[in-house]
Design a protein around this motif. Structure first.
Motif: not given
Length: 381
Positions: A29-32, A42-45, A89-92, A98-99
């Motif tokens: 639900s987030m990435y779109p 993967g980068a966030v994780s 968050c509104t931008e990737y 925050w990660a």
């Protein structure tokens, strides 16, 4: 005081598990909305994992300076702030920002609490502690699913879990006196420099053991559904259900393991867990439905290994070295979870998903060899 503190520690580990599966549950639900592809999770994780590795390595010095109670309270407060940060968050790139505090906070809780329980409580409490993590890790996606099924934005799930973390932070700060009254001489001794940790007899072997175990666990968790679908022809819904049995087996197994510790020591339970993992991985190579049962066995076998390795650390290496060892073990664990599943992904891509049981057995064999070598070095010393 002990009876008051122990439930707080249990709740702290539920809280540690709560956010762990939120990203996976919410990401579709987030990435779109961020205009990125599905792979960007993967980068966030990885950012979270790198922060966790860093704080795990720092845990010995931080705990020596501030005490386990303050480290835990501040760490949970950091994860709470990070969760609210995620929700806004509104931008990737904001997710990546925050990660960082989320990973730093999670590693602080993990290393400090594990060492505290290893020093102050019996092995059964360590098993039940990690059972509580499983409760949290299962509850987080449920909360996110409830929010999404109600037609609400994914950010609401993060805010709910963040609010729970804030409540726990308040409880932890109010309980600081209980932690101080339980402090031991081992927790007030000088921190062990990282270069000296690797020179402790058996330290390198236990780090490889932990790397292997966590790599094996995460590989099984991440690739179970794909293995059943691609290699065994199981439909996606059935595969997802039986893959969940891996987590169920691990969580229930840790609850049962708490009772087994009343009769068996940590060393025996680690060996028993490794044997059950081997049986499960072997069953996954057999035809028919044995692969489905094999996943459940692998989960059950995983149950005692992590908590028993952690709990046995003060006995194997000395209470004064346990925080340093456990911190580095946590870092080694997260390196294993970062590296080993992608390695299998490459193998599955070039050879086939059918190799998963063989991959698990190879990691298991190295884990067993390293654990036995560690025991020899510790006892011979």
């Amino acid at each position: 005081m002990i009876s008051l503190l122990l439930p707080i520690i249990y709740i702290s580990f539920i809280s540690l598990g709560l956010p762990d599966a939120l990203l996976g549950a919410a990401w579709p639900s987030m990435y779109p909305g961020f205009g990125v592809s599905v792979s960007y999770a993967g980068a966030v994780s990885m950012t979270i994992a790198l922060g966790t590795i860093l704080s795990s390595l720092m845990s010995d010095r931080l705990t020596w300076r501030f005490g386990p109670g303050k480290v835990t309270a501040v760490s949970v407060a950091m994860t709470a702030a990070a969760l609210f940060g995620f929700s806004s968050c509104t931008e990737y790139w904001m997710l990546l920002f925050w990660a960082i505090p989320y990973g730093l906070g999670a590693g602080g809780v993990d290393a400090s609490l594990n060492n505290y329980v290893a020093l102050h409580y019996s092995s059964r409490h360590m098993s039940w502690l990690h059972c509580m993590w499983g409760v949290g890790a299962s509850t987080g996606p449920y909360i996110m699913g409830w929010v999404l099924s109600g037609g609400q934005h994914w950010s609401g799930g993060y805010r709910i879990v963040g609010t729970l973390q804030i409540l726990l932070t308040m409880v932890l700060f109010l309980s600081l006196g209980l932690w101080k009254n339980r402090q031991t001489e081992a927790e007030t001794s000088e921190p062990v420099p990282l270069h000296r940790v690797f020179k402790i007899p058996g330290a390198r072997e236990i780090l490889v053991t932990f790397f292997c175990y966590c790599g094996l666990e995460q590989t099984a968790a991440l690739w179970a559904s794909s293995y059943l679908t691609l290699s065994r022809g199981v439909d996606a819904e059935t595969a997802a259900f039986f893959a969940s049995l891996f987590f169920l087996g691990m969580t229930v197994g840790r609850g049962l393991n708490g009772f087994l510790t009343l009769k068996f020591d940590d060393k025996t339970l680690i060996r028993l867990g490794a044997a059950i993992i081997g049986l499960g991985a072997g069953a996954m190579l057999l035809p028919g439905d044995m692969a489905l049962a094999g996943l459940l066995l692998v989960g059950l076998g995983c149950a005692p290994v992590y908590p028993c390795i952690i709990h046995s650390t003060p006995a194997n290496f000395g209470p004064e070295k346990s925080q340093a060892l456990i911190g580095v073990q946590m870092a080694s664990a997260y390196v294993g979870t970062l590296l080993m599943p992608p390695v299998f992904g490459l193998i599955a891509n070039h050879i086939g998903a059918w190799t998963m049981p063989i991959y698990l057995l190879a990691i298991l064999a190295l884990m067993i060899v390293m654990h036995e070598r560690m025991l020899q070095k510790v006892h011979s010393g």
